[in-house]
Design an enzyme around this catalytic site. Structure first.
Site, PDB file in Angstrom:
ATOM      1  N   ASP A  13      43.473  33.570  33.523  1.00 25.38           N
ATOM      2  CA  ASP A  13      43.250  34.988  33.202  1.00 25.38           C
ATOM      3  C   ASP A  13      42.118  35.498  34.090  1.00 25.38           C
ATOM      4  OD1 ASP A  13      42.483  37.389  32.089  1.00 25.38           O
ATOM      5  OD2 ASP A  13      42.289  36.604  30.039  1.00 25.38           O
TER       6      ASP A  13
ATOM      7  N   ASN B 122      47.441  51.438  39.458  1.00 24.41           N
ATOM      8  CA  ASN B 122      48.393  52.455  39.947  1.00 24.41           C
ATOM      9  C   ASN B 122      47.578  53.569  40.605  1.00 24.41           C
ATOM     10  OD1 ASN B 122      47.674  54.428  37.832  1.00 24.41           O
ATOM     11  ND2 ASN B 122      48.641  52.919  36.485  1.00 24.41           N
TER      12      ASN B 122
ATOM     13  N   ASP C 133      46.042  45.230  34.781  1.00 25.14           N
ATOM     14  CA  ASP C 133      45.226  46.452  34.722  1.00 25.14           C
ATOM     15  C   ASP C 133      44.754  46.704  33.272  1.00 25.14           C
ATOM     16  OD1 ASP C 133      44.111  48.905  35.396  1.00 25.14           O
ATOM     17  OD2 ASP C 133      46.024  49.899  35.822  1.00 25.14           O
TER      18      ASP C 133
ATOM     19  N   TYR D 180      55.680  45.967  39.147  1.00 20.96           N
ATOM     20  CA  TYR D 180      56.128  46.530  40.425  1.00 20.96           C
ATOM     21  C   TYR D 180      57.215  45.712  41.126  1.00 20.96           C
ATOM     22  CZ  TYR D 180      52.679  50.384  40.360  1.00 20.96           C
ATOM     23  OH  TYR D 180      51.960  51.526  40.067  1.00 20.96           O
TER      24      TYR D 180
HETATM   25  N1  AR6 Z   1      45.057  37.666  34.825  1.00 22.58           N
HETATM   26  C1  AR6 Z   1      45.744  37.367  35.959  1.00 22.58           C
HETATM   27  N2  AR6 Z   1      46.974  37.823  36.209  1.00 22.58           N
HETATM   28  C2  AR6 Z   1      47.553  38.604  35.274  1.00 22.58           C
HETATM   29  C3  AR6 Z   1      46.924  38.958  34.058  1.00 22.58           C
HETATM   30  C4  AR6 Z   1      45.605  38.453  33.849  1.00 22.58           C
HETATM   31  N3  AR6 Z   1      44.904  38.738  32.747  1.00 22.58           N
HETATM   32  N4  AR6 Z   1      47.780  39.744  33.343  1.00 22.58           N
HETATM   33  C5  AR6 Z   1      48.915  39.858  34.070  1.00 22.58           C
HETATM   34  N5  AR6 Z   1      48.787  39.158  35.218  1.00 22.58           N
HETATM   35  P1  AR6 Z   1      51.061  43.630  36.929  1.00 22.58           P
HETATM   36  P2  AR6 Z   1      51.782  45.132  39.377  1.00 22.58           P
HETATM   37  C6  AR6 Z   1      49.737  38.981  36.344  1.00 22.58           C
HETATM   38  O1  AR6 Z   1      52.264  44.131  36.240  1.00 22.58           O
HETATM   39  O2  AR6 Z   1      53.090  44.426  39.477  1.00 22.58           O
HETATM   40  C7  AR6 Z   1      50.130  48.210  35.526  1.00 22.58           C
HETATM   41  O3  AR6 Z   1      50.655  48.923  34.443  1.00 22.58           O
HETATM   42  C8  AR6 Z   1      51.188  39.252  36.049  1.00 22.58           C
HETATM   43  O4  AR6 Z   1      51.766  38.102  35.448  1.00 22.58           O
HETATM   44  O5  AR6 Z   1      49.775  43.585  36.208  1.00 22.58           O
HETATM   45  O6  AR6 Z   1      50.949  45.305  40.617  1.00 22.58           O
HETATM   46  C9  AR6 Z   1      49.363  49.102  36.495  1.00 22.58           C
HETATM   47  O7  AR6 Z   1      48.689  50.158  35.804  1.00 22.58           O
HETATM   48  C10 AR6 Z   1      51.727  39.472  37.463  1.00 22.58           C
HETATM   49  O8  AR6 Z   1      52.015  38.229  38.078  1.00 22.58           O
HETATM   50  O9  AR6 Z   1      50.758  44.498  38.293  1.00 22.58           O
HETATM   51  C11 AR6 Z   1      50.423  49.609  37.410  1.00 22.58           C
HETATM   52  O10 AR6 Z   1      51.059  50.742  36.862  1.00 22.58           O
HETATM   53  C12 AR6 Z   1      50.539  40.070  38.216  1.00 22.58           C
HETATM   54  O11 AR6 Z   1      49.405  39.904  37.356  1.00 22.58           O
HETATM   55  C13 AR6 Z   1      51.399  48.458  37.499  1.00 22.58           C
HETATM   56  O12 AR6 Z   1      51.230  47.719  36.294  1.00 22.58           O
HETATM   57  C14 AR6 Z   1      50.686  41.546  38.514  1.00 22.58           C
HETATM   58  O13 AR6 Z   1      51.409  42.180  37.478  1.00 22.58           O
HETATM   59  C15 AR6 Z   1      51.079  47.548  38.654  1.00 22.58           C
HETATM   60  O14 AR6 Z   1      52.080  46.561  38.748  1.00 22.58           O
END
Ligand code: AR6
Length: 207
Positions: A39, A57, A67, A159
């Site tokens: 995490d 975003n 996020d 995304y």
């Molecule tokens: N620590 C590390 N990685 C994480 C954690 C954490 N606590 N939580 C999730 N992940 P995403 P994106 C991973 O969806 O695709 C948001 O709503 C997750 O498993 O967080 O860039 C923003 O506001 C995945 O592998 O980001 C934007 O609207 C990775 O982090 C949108 O999502 C990225 O997943 C951005 O989408």
């Protein structure tokens, strides 16, 4: 030399507060890439100026996924700091591929660098946009004298970026900065992504 690098690795494991296995890959004599599951909101290098990267975003006022977790852990001052980032167009504080920095507030890390990766299915050139998100994040870190930085898998959640292709872009872009950081970390929440990215790091960082 081998001894020194083994000692560095051991020291770093001790300093990463979410513990667990940390695997080290040298980028140069003075810099290394570290891989771990976990995490990102728990990550810091004790006592250093450090940053975690928020896959945000364009509006930059929070969201789901990493996020949401980062905003919850940082506390409400983070969204207030984000609100003060000027909009360059209505509703856009950070365009896709760019990066903005704020303090970390209640997070263990001292800074958050917010960046926006591409929406894979909507971007004309997702590889260029994702590379630009990593590159601009590293440039903002450098400008702020941050030597320790941790990335999640930008764009690999909501995304929709394919994990293997994202790993190639992430690692290749980090390799453009072989001497600028003491430690660049990937903190990967998903075990599937961790396995795919670890294989890719071995492939792309072997000499
Ligand atoms: N620590 C590390 N990685 C994480 C954690 C954490 N606590 N939580 C999730 N992940 P995403 P994106 C991973 O969806 O695709 C948001 O709503 C997750 O498993 O967080 O860039 C923003 O506001 C995945 O592998 O980001 C934007 O609207 C990775 O982090 C949108 O999502 C990225 O997943 C951005 O989408």
């Amino acid at each position: 030399r081998l001894c020194a690098s083994a000692m560095d690795a051991a020291a770093t494991v001790g300093r990463v507060s979410n513990g667990g296995g940390v695997v080290r890959f040298p980028l140069s004599a003075s810099s290394a890439l570290f891989m771990q599951k976990g995490d990102i909101t728990k990550w810091s290098i004790d006592g250093s100026t450090d940053a975690i990267v928020n896959p945000a975003n364009e509006r930059m006022l929070g969201g789901g996924g990493a996020d949401g977790a980062i905003h919850r852990a940082a506390g409400p001052q983070l969204v207030e700091a984000c609100r003060t980032v000027p909009e360059i167009r209505p509703g856009v504080r950070c365009p896709t591929g760019e990066a903005r920095i704020t303090p970390g507030f209640m997070l263990p890390a001292s800074h958050v660098i917010h960046t926006v990766g591409p929406i894979y299915s909507a971007d004309i050139n997702p590889a260029a946009s994702l590379a630009s998100a990593y590159r601009n994040t590293l440039m903002v870190a450098k400008e702020n004298n941050i030597q320790y930085i941790a990335f999640p898998a930008i764009s690999c959640g909501v995304y929709g970026y394919p994990y293997d292709e994202a790993a190639t872009v992430a690692i290749s872009t980090i390799k453009e900065f072989p001497n600028d950081f003491k430690e660049v970390h990937f903190v990967l929440f998903s075990p599937d992504i961790y396995d795919i990215w670890s294989n890719k790091v071995e492939e792309l960082l072997k000499d």
